[in-house]
Design an enzyme around this catalytic site. Structure first.
Site, PDB file in Angstrom:
ATOM      1  N   GLU A  50      -9.795   6.674  -3.856  1.00 55.61           N
ATOM      2  CA  GLU A  50     -10.372   5.779  -2.857  1.00 55.61           C
ATOM      3  C   GLU A  50      -9.211   6.021  -1.578  1.00 55.61           C
ATOM      4  O   GLU A  50      -8.638   4.751  -0.469  1.00 55.61           O
ATOM      5  CB  GLU A  50     -10.763   3.663  -3.328  1.00 55.61           C
ATOM      6  CG  GLU A  50      -9.407   3.645  -4.014  1.00 55.61           C
ATOM      7  CD  GLU A  50      -9.099   3.994  -5.210  1.00 55.61           C
ATOM      8  OE1 GLU A  50      -8.410   2.450  -5.786  1.00 55.61           O
ATOM      9  OE2 GLU A  50      -9.540   4.158  -5.514  1.00 55.61           O
ATOM     10  N   ASP A  89      -4.960   3.679   1.889  1.00 59.08           N
ATOM     11  CA  ASP A  89      -5.507   3.173   0.306  1.00 59.08           C
ATOM     12  C   ASP A  89      -6.333   1.848   0.977  1.00 59.08           C
ATOM     13  O   ASP A  89      -6.298   0.675   0.749  1.00 59.08           O
ATOM     14  CB  ASP A  89      -4.453   3.014  -0.048  1.00 59.08           C
ATOM     15  CG  ASP A  89      -5.046   2.929  -1.483  1.00 59.08           C
ATOM     16  OD1 ASP A  89      -6.163   3.973  -1.995  1.00 59.08           O
ATOM     17  OD2 ASP A  89      -4.857   1.845  -2.369  1.00 59.08           O
TER      18      ASP A  89
END
Length: 309
Positions: A229, A186
């Site tokens: 993301e 992440d």
């Protein structure tokens, strides 16, 4: 509810839809399919399905994708019927030709040989045409599947592809412990990148992340965009030490890289959570442990790798 159970419910509704169309002798054209699918979905949808539908970024695309599959299936059937009809027609013509020749033995024999030769040529031509149709339809189907499982922004496999691949590997493993590792990656402080540089820069960063991860992993491993993301990586034929080494190599590569956008340098870091596959793991078990490892990496200060067993 896990993605797997939602998928099972959706495909159950799909099977019921096809069964209804078949029992009513209604061809599964897109409009017919959509009508009965929507009716069954409305009657059977519980809170989890309704929530999953609301989370879907473009629910209309789901019907569109299903319609494309049905269109290809319809074209496949039509081509099969058409091709076999062409071949049968050639055979019938040649049979009539051969049967009409004179009864004289020598003449009939000569014409019979000529007829068989011509039949062979025509059959060969029709079979080549049939194979071309099959090849075209196969390519079209493969392209459709690729589009359904590819993230258009980063050009890596999407979450649907991850679900399909992991479920397939887990089922094939027959409850054994597999030498397979799942990484959850992440971007740290991604909102700040969007705020400071704009969403186009954010898109460039996500593409850069995907390509950076691909450059580190081996040919047999695979990267997926899990959502937003967040990315996942499936490492095959990998032990605990190798898993941590690959995960931290990804983290280090991104930390040391500086993307230039509109003349400005964008500094980026990622947090990585990793876990090994356990015997008896479901998709939700496997992904859940990797997600917990990622949570710990974030909580411990970001820009780090955590391996969680």
């Amino acid at each position: 509810m896990g993605d797997t159970k939602v998928y099972e419910k959706i495909f159950s509704i799909h099977d019921q839809t096809i069964g209804t169309l078949r029992s009513l002798h209604i061809p599964p054209f897109p409009n017919n399919y959509k009508k009965y699918f929507d009716e069954i979905f409305t009657a059977q949808a519980d809170a989890s399905l309704i929530k999953a539908q609301e989370k879907n970024e473009s629910p209309l695309e789901t019907h569109k994708d299903l319609s494309r599959y049905l269109d290809i299936a319809h074209k496949s059937i039509a081509s099969f019927v058409e091709t076999h009809a062409d071949i049968s027609h050639v055979a019938e013509m040649q049979e009539r030709y051969i049967n009409k020749v004179a009864e004289d033995g020598i003449v009939r024999c000569a014409n019979f040989v000529d007829g068989l030769s011509e039949l062979g040529k025509n059959m060969s031509l029709e079979l080549k045409k049939a194979q071309q149709k099959i090849d075209d339809l196969t390519s079209e189907l493969q392209e459709t599947v690729l589009q359904l499982t590819t993230d258009p922004l980063t050009r890596v496999t999407n979450r649907k592809g991850l679900i399909d691949d992991l479920n397939g590997a887990i089922e094939a493993g027959e409850n054994k412990s597999l030498p397979m590792v799942l990484l959850m990656i992440d971007a740290d402080n991604f909102k700040r990148i969007n705020d400071e540089h704009g969403h186009l820069a954010g898109d460039k960063v996500l593409y850069f992340f995907a390509q950076s991860i691909k450059s580190v992993i081996r040919g047999g491993d695979k990267v997926y965009r899990y959502g937003g993301e967040e990315f996942t990586v499936v490492l095959s034929r990998c032990d605990r030490e190798q898993a941590f080494e690959v995960a931290d190599k990804i983290r280090s590569k991104i930390e040391q890289s500086h993307l230039i956008y509109s003349g400005k340098t964008i500094k980026m870091t990622v947090s990585v959570g990793a876990t090994m596959h356990h015997a008896g793991d479901t998709y939700d078990d496997f992904v859940g442990r990797a997600d917990n490892a990622l949570y710990r990496a974030k909580k411990e200060g970001k820009n780090r790798t955590v391996l969680f067993d």
